[in-house]
Design an enzyme around this catalytic site. Sequence first.
Site, PDB file in Angstrom:
ATOM      1  N   TYR A  40      63.706  67.092  48.370  1.00  0.00           N
ATOM      2  CA  TYR A  40      64.856  66.877  49.252  1.00  0.00           C
ATOM      3  C   TYR A  40      64.765  65.599  50.089  1.00  0.00           C
ATOM      4  O   TYR A  40      65.647  65.315  50.893  1.00  0.00           O
ATOM      5  CB  TYR A  40      65.064  68.088  50.176  1.00  0.00           C
ATOM      6  CG  TYR A  40      63.840  68.540  50.932  1.00  0.00           C
ATOM      7  CD1 TYR A  40      63.469  67.938  52.124  1.00  0.00           C
ATOM      8  CD2 TYR A  40      63.062  69.601  50.461  1.00  0.00           C
ATOM      9  CE1 TYR A  40      62.358  68.360  52.825  1.00  0.00           C
ATOM     10  CE2 TYR A  40      61.949  70.043  51.152  1.00  0.00           C
ATOM     11  CZ  TYR A  40      61.600  69.421  52.336  1.00  0.00           C
ATOM     12  OH  TYR A  40      60.493  69.843  53.033  1.00  0.00           O
ATOM     13  N   HIS A  71      56.372  70.841  54.310  1.00  0.00           N
ATOM     14  CA  HIS A  71      56.526  71.869  55.342  1.00  0.00           C
ATOM     15  C   HIS A  71      55.314  72.796  55.337  1.00  0.00           C
ATOM     16  O   HIS A  71      54.783  73.160  56.389  1.00  0.00           O
ATOM     17  CB  HIS A  71      57.801  72.680  55.112  1.00  0.00           C
ATOM     18  CG  HIS A  71      57.939  73.841  56.049  1.00  0.00           C
ATOM     19  ND1 HIS A  71      58.306  73.688  57.370  1.00  0.00           N
ATOM     20  CD2 HIS A  71      57.733  75.169  55.864  1.00  0.00           C
ATOM     21  CE1 HIS A  71      58.327  74.870  57.948  1.00  0.00           C
ATOM     22  NE2 HIS A  71      57.984  75.788  57.073  1.00  0.00           N
ATOM     23  N   ARG A 117      57.721  64.615  60.026  1.00  0.00           N
ATOM     24  CA  ARG A 117      56.744  65.436  59.297  1.00  0.00           C
ATOM     25  C   ARG A 117      56.387  64.724  58.000  1.00  0.00           C
ATOM     26  O   ARG A 117      57.130  64.774  57.028  1.00  0.00           O
ATOM     27  CB  ARG A 117      57.318  66.833  59.025  1.00  0.00           C
ATOM     28  CG  ARG A 117      56.453  67.662  58.089  1.00  0.00           C
ATOM     29  CD  ARG A 117      56.895  69.105  58.022  1.00  0.00           C
ATOM     30  NE  ARG A 117      58.301  69.303  57.707  1.00  0.00           N
ATOM     31  CZ  ARG A 117      58.811  69.247  56.471  1.00  0.00           C
ATOM     32  NH1 ARG A 117      58.040  68.972  55.439  1.00  0.00           N
ATOM     33  NH2 ARG A 117      60.100  69.452  56.267  1.00  0.00           N
TER      34      ARG A 117
END
Length: 468
Positions: free
Chosen positions: A369, A360, A356
């Site tokens: 992160y 998100h 990805r």
Amino acid sequence: MALLLRSSSSKSNLLNVFRHNLGFGSRSHVTRYLRQHITLGPPLRVSQSPISRFCNTMIEKLSTIGEHEDSNDQVMNFPGGKVAFTPEIQFISESSKERVPCYRVLDGNGQLITNSQFVQVSEEVGVKIYSNMVTLQIMDNVFYEAQRQGRLSFYATAIGEEAINIGSAAALTPEDVIFPQYREPGPLLWRGFTLQEFANQCFGNKSDYGKGRQMPIHYGSNKLNYFTVSATIATQLPNAVGAAYSLKMDRKDACAVTYFGDGGSSEGDCHAALNFAAVMEAPVLFICRNNGWAISTPTSDQFRSDGVVVKGRAYGIRSIRVDGNDALAMYSAVHAAREMAVREQRPILIEALTYRVGHHSTSDDSTRYRSTDEIEWWNKARNPLSRFRKWIGSNGWWSDEMELDLRSRIKKEMLEAIRVAEKTEKPNLKNMFSDVYDVPPSNLKEQELLVRQTIKSHPQDYPSYVPL
């Protein structure tokens, strides 16, 4: 067929039934008689009383007693197949020594890998696959920017996962029923959902098929056999199995297809669906987008198994791991999986390894992160669009001029779709309370009345552009 008798309480009980009801003096007489007569043809017929008919049936059953083990007690015929005995204490390893290989067709430079097996695609299909991937990428970029400008409330991109979206969609038929998660607008695009229809849903106007009730990107189309997106994770998986079983009962030449992420594999619905599909032999494709992250949770915190593909074998489902950034591999794998699912009436699990590249959603900052270097590497080294473009270019199907024309045209169409969607009137307030019950119950009517009274009392707090 010789009758095999071994000491057990169940056999003893059955022999007593014969002794008392057929007039034998002892169980040994019963055993001796059965061994002499069980292979001589029709079952013993003494009378037609209910008890005797039952006992005649038991005679037939007794002919198989003892066949669950071989003469040396080395194999047990247990439900599901024969199981060998072993005198050793052997635990199944938590993982195999080598990870399950990943099927791919094109290398990083878009060249065919030597001896690769794949389904041939025509120039028309190849160009459509690439054009749809580019369209999906541009649509994501424009909608994402619109959200950042405050014109949309929410958005989630499929950047980096275009090959899974379009490659899989191209291998399906229009009759196949799709149960998406929320990162699969590609199959809708492939089936003819227009950019205007996408914009109408994201802006929630009166032309939105969901009548503004859903968040942006929660698309759906009855006409295109694409069930409406549900934000709750993995709930679409059991639904897909049920639909697949329905297709099987109706003898349809079609299957159900459902998508989910690596995070979704941690939900109970996923495991229930896999087992349900295997037991019922439902023609359903489970396509897992393993993109490494469930929002901010890495796969290392999701499971200790070798990804998701190995979970299929645990449930008795044929499975394959595919390079999710290789559109030709995705097309070939899904094409083969669909053929097996429909022809053999069985579920198939496909784990597509991808990444990805985008956040998100617009509510997420993925740089909190994971490193920007990691994101950039995947975007450049494993980019699904550039890889497939090189391949169709090497076939003489694509050129720089075609690229510029496509990107320019799609961007103009997107901006126009947004302009129209923004100006289109919002759904009427009454749509908040319709389409669930044929005749609205009293409590729902009461709720609508309370809402209208509140709006009348506080008009300044209610948007004027929503018709009442």
